[in-house]
Scaffold this active site. Sequence first.
Site, mmCIF file in Angstrom:
data_model
loop_
_atom_site.group_PDB
_atom_site.id
_atom_site.type_symbol
_atom_site.label_atom_id
_atom_site.label_comp_id
_atom_site.label_asym_id
_atom_site.label_seq_id
_atom_site.Cartn_x
_atom_site.Cartn_y
_atom_site.Cartn_z
ATOM 1 N N ASN A 5 -5.116 12.867 1.142
ATOM 2 C CA ASN A 5 -4.246 11.966 1.910
ATOM 3 C C ASN A 5 -5.112 11.161 2.870
ATOM 4 O O ASN A 5 -6.334 11.337 2.942
ATOM 5 C CB ASN A 5 -3.178 12.784 2.669
ATOM 6 N N LYS A 6 -4.470 10.287 3.610
ATOM 7 C CA LYS A 6 -5.176 9.375 4.523
ATOM 8 C C LYS A 6 -6.166 10.137 5.409
ATOM 9 O O LYS A 6 -5.888 11.238 5.874
ATOM 10 C CB LYS A 6 -4.138 8.641 5.379
ATOM 11 N N ARG A 30 0.862 -1.178 0.000
ATOM 12 C CA ARG A 30 0.000 0.000 0.000
ATOM 13 C C ARG A 30 0.898 1.228 0.000
ATOM 14 O O ARG A 30 2.119 1.094 0.021
ATOM 15 C CB ARG A 30 -1.032 0.000 1.147
ATOM 16 N N GLY A 31 0.264 2.413 -0.012
ATOM 17 C CA GLY A 31 1.039 3.641 -0.179
ATOM 18 C C GLY A 31 1.084 3.961 -1.667
ATOM 19 O O GLY A 31 1.389 3.079 -2.490
ATOM 20 N N ALA A 32 0.793 5.214 -1.993
ATOM 21 C CA ALA A 32 0.593 5.578 -3.402
ATOM 22 C C ALA A 32 1.772 5.188 -4.310
ATOM 23 O O ALA A 32 1.570 4.521 -5.337
ATOM 24 C CB ALA A 32 0.292 7.074 -3.497
ATOM 25 N N ASP A 65 -1.750 11.064 -1.613
ATOM 26 C CA ASP A 65 -2.128 10.067 -2.619
ATOM 27 C C ASP A 65 -2.517 10.716 -3.938
ATOM 28 O O ASP A 65 -2.557 10.053 -4.977
ATOM 29 C CB ASP A 65 -3.287 9.218 -2.097
ATOM 30 N N GLN A 73 -1.854 2.493 10.155
ATOM 31 C CA GLN A 73 -0.576 2.476 9.420
ATOM 32 C C GLN A 73 0.525 3.243 10.160
ATOM 33 O O GLN A 73 1.699 2.944 9.998
ATOM 34 C CB GLN A 73 -0.755 3.086 8.013
ATOM 35 N N ARG A 129 -7.639 0.031 -6.549
ATOM 36 C CA ARG A 129 -7.851 1.097 -5.555
ATOM 37 C C ARG A 129 -8.038 2.424 -6.301
ATOM 38 O O ARG A 129 -7.255 2.740 -7.185
ATOM 39 C CB ARG A 129 -6.668 1.175 -4.576
HETATM 40 O O1 MRU Z 1 -4.430 3.393 2.303
HETATM 41 P P1 MRU Z 1 -2.941 3.476 2.186
HETATM 42 O O2 MRU Z 1 -2.197 2.914 3.345
HETATM 43 O O3 MRU Z 1 -2.439 2.980 0.848
HETATM 44 O O4 MRU Z 1 -2.716 5.016 2.213
HETATM 45 C C1 MRU Z 1 -1.670 5.609 1.636
HETATM 46 C C2 MRU Z 1 -0.886 6.304 2.613
HETATM 47 O O5 MRU Z 1 -0.135 5.706 3.326
HETATM 48 C C3 MRU Z 1 -0.999 7.689 2.660
HETATM 49 O O6 MRU Z 1 -2.136 8.336 2.700
HETATM 50 C C4 MRU Z 1 0.268 8.383 2.487
HETATM 51 O O7 MRU Z 1 0.356 9.445 3.297
HETATM 52 C C5 MRU Z 1 0.565 8.683 1.056
HETATM 53 S S1 MRU Z 1 1.516 7.446 0.314
HETATM 54 C C6 MRU Z 1 3.137 8.100 0.375
#
Ligand code: MRU
Length: 369
Positions: free
Chosen positions: A254-255, A53-55, A244, A203, A90
Amino acid sequence: MRVDGKHFRSIWLEPDGWTVGAIDQRKLPHEFVIAQLATVEAAADAIRTMLVRGAPLIGATAAYGMALAMRAHASDAAIDRAYKLLIATRPTAINLKWALDEMRAVLQALPPSARAAAAYARAADISEQDIDINQGIARCGAALIEAIAARKQPGEPVNVLTHCNAGWLATVDWGTATAPIYLAYDRGHAIHVWVDETRPRNQGASLTAWELGHHGVAHTIIADNTGGHLMQHGMVDLAIVGTDRVAANGDVCNKIGTYLKALAAHDNNVPFYVALPSPTIDFSVADGVSQIPIEQRGAEEVTDMTGRTADGRIETVRIVPDGSPVANYGFDVTPARLVTGLITERGVLNANRDALSAAFPERIAAAAE
Ligand code: MRU
């Protein structure tokens, strides 16, 4: 970055030259498990189930997913099928589409016999490019941390607050929000990180804390609602979060929970920075608040929690009453007016269209395709 003193990336090509290895992030922080992805379906599942996960890492995994698909069948129909399978995993992180568009453009221009090798080569480039970008973010962001450190007493730490995991686990290596932290730490500055736990999937508590701990960076995990209190009491020097997707107007997706931290930072004059790798810019979205699709995820992420029992077993327990309805929005959008600056690989930018388009004109052209 380091795990028990050994260098790891979050994704890599195995020595057989075609299987893809990745750290299974669903198991952290309690177990360190390596997963092997051998088909495009496995790559898509890995993204969907958040094994990765993570963009930026989602983008790199999708690129390798296309390579795995080409290894099995390299027809035009196979390109289309793999693209559709992966893009549906996603919806919010734009790096997924960016990586898939890059891969499709390379592959469609080649005869089928050349596609598998080219796909692996382009996926490897995308991974290397991610690391280069993050090192650029590290240099630009470390300067901000060092400017604050220069105003402190010797040895007094710079306190950074971060949300979710925008660390090396969310990218191929270094991370985005954590890159300036790791570089400033490696240069010998005293740093302390407030780590938002980041419900519902935690996370921050399970991934960011694990990473920082393995690298030796001082940190404290806080419940998500704590940041405002810390900011009011001068305990946060700056916030750095990941993203993201950033819209053309500088709005930052973002999250979930990031927006509330930005509001608290604004109210307390705490600088609020967003670490932004260029593939995360989406010029096709004019206004982030109204136009970025927000992923809604399963209720079990809110209703259940998984952890380690005192005798070492991993268990999942339910924490809400049976029958209560649940909503689980994965992301939110912070309006550009609340963002002090975007830390990119080409410098720290104002969060607006003029600054983004002057620094990354090639991304405007990409959005128009
Ligand atoms: O749902 P996730 O864990 O894939 O979310 C992504 C993230 O971890 C973030 O929102 C993050 O800050 C950006 S990815 C570098």
